[in-house]
Design an enzyme around this catalytic site. Structure first.
Site, PDB file in Angstrom:
ATOM      1  N   TYR A   1      -2.707  28.738  15.103  1.00 15.36           N
ATOM      2  CA  TYR A   1      -2.649  29.449  13.820  1.00 15.36           C
ATOM      3  C   TYR A   1      -1.197  29.751  13.444  1.00 15.36           C
ATOM      4  O   TYR A   1      -0.764  29.483  12.318  1.00 15.36           O
ATOM      5  CB  TYR A   1      -3.452  30.745  13.921  1.00 15.36           C
ATOM      6  CG  TYR A   1      -3.484  31.562  12.654  1.00 15.36           C
ATOM      7  CD1 TYR A   1      -4.276  31.168  11.579  1.00 15.36           C
ATOM      8  CD2 TYR A   1      -2.740  32.730  12.529  1.00 15.36           C
ATOM      9  CE1 TYR A   1      -4.313  31.917  10.406  1.00 15.36           C
ATOM     10  CE2 TYR A   1      -2.774  33.488  11.376  1.00 15.36           C
ATOM     11  CZ  TYR A   1      -3.564  33.073  10.318  1.00 15.36           C
ATOM     12  OH  TYR A   1      -3.595  33.812   9.158  1.00 15.36           O
TER      13      TYR A   1
ATOM     14  N   THR B   1      -8.950  29.835  -3.220  1.00  8.72           N
ATOM     15  CA  THR B   1      -9.672  29.196  -2.122  1.00  8.72           C
ATOM     16  C   THR B   1     -10.046  30.242  -1.066  1.00  8.72           C
ATOM     17  O   THR B   1      -9.378  31.263  -0.915  1.00  8.72           O
ATOM     18  CB  THR B   1      -8.830  28.089  -1.459  1.00  8.72           C
ATOM     19  OG1 THR B   1      -7.666  28.662  -0.840  1.00  8.72           O
ATOM     20  CG2 THR B   1      -8.403  27.045  -2.478  1.00  8.72           C
ATOM     21  N   GLY B   2     -11.121  29.967  -0.357  1.00  6.53           N
ATOM     22  CA  GLY B   2     -11.514  30.834   0.755  1.00  6.53           C
ATOM     23  C   GLY B   2     -11.992  32.202   0.334  1.00  6.53           C
ATOM     24  O   GLY B   2     -11.602  33.210   0.913  1.00  6.53           O
TER      25      GLY B   2
END
Length: 255
Positions: A166, A10-11
């Site tokens: 984050y 992913t990403g």
């Protein structure tokens, strides 16, 4: 050697990113690749993205002689994990490896954090990672060799001022990794997390590089290929006895 090895990453939108480097190295080692990207996010970030980067990554991977498919996917959507696995199985087959590399990150602290911004971090960094991992385990069709690898950022090695949302959401990945590894070992799946430390993927300005360089004992800043090489090992048969670990592969970075 196992045939028809399929890896989800992913990403993997930007050519100089960690995700793209992982895709290249796993393809070099015989994995068919399914990667996701979300251009809207990258366009909003300071590093940006060129319109054709995901397509170029796909074409470059195809030249290696493996099967490649990709999907532009918004991981903040609750149905995104289900959509992803449906596409992977439809286009390539059942995956052997899941690399949870996608992340959401904006600068914020105690003075300006909002519910909305925290929710965006949570949706990508921990909710999507958790649900993708559980779906992977539920759909796992092999008796051994399964690999889930989560990208983390060393939140428990020191504070990250200015990145409250984050740090909070990525920190939860360590707990996920440890507990999930115990649950899915009986299925033949290992679960580990990798903290690559500050990595030169395009977000570092010259000022940031100058500030960080003295903190790396080897005299250089980490590169995406450093991360990819560790992940190449973790997905191999040689790493079959390693699970539930948070591996800090950051070149001795001094916090």
């Amino acid at each position: 050697m196992r045939e028809n090895k399929i890896a989800i990453i992913t990403g993997a939108s930007r050519l100089n990113g960690i995700g793209a480097s992982i895709c290249h190295l796993l393809a070099d080692n015989g994995f068919d690749i399914f990667f996701t990207y979300w251009s809207i996010y990258d366009q909003e970030m300071p590093w940006g993205i060129k319109e054709n980067e995901p397509l170029k990554l796909k074409n470059d991977l195809l030249k290696k002689g493996v099967r490649v498919s990709s999907l532009e996917l918004d991981l903040t959507k609750e149905d995104s994990p289900t959509e992803l696995f449906e596409k992977v199985i439809e286009h390539l087959g059942y995956p052997l490896v899941l690399i949870n590399n996608a992340a959401y990150s904006t600068n914020n602290d105690y003075s300006n954090l909002t519910f909305q911004e925290l929710d965006k971090h949570y949706a990508v960094n921990i909710r999507a990672t958790t649900m993708l991992s559980t779906l992977f385990a539920q759909k796992f069709k092999f008796k051994s060799g399964g690999r889930i690898i989560n990208l983390t950022s060393g939140q428990f090695k020191g504070a990250m001022p200015g990145e409250l949302a984050y740090a909070t959401t990525k920190g939860a990945i360590d707990a996920l990794t440890i507990t999930l590894s115990a649950e899915v070992a009986k299925l033949g799946i290992t679960v580990n997390a990798v903290n690559p430390g500050p990595t030169n993927t395009g977000w570092m300005t010259d000022v940031i590089k100058t500030e960080l360089l003295p903190l790396f004992p080897f005299g250089r800043i980490g590169e995406p290929s450093d991360v990819a090489r560790l992940i190449k090992f973790l997905v191999s048969e040689d790493a079959g006895w390693i699970t539930g670990q948070i591996i800090h592969s950051e070149g001795g970075f001094i916090r």
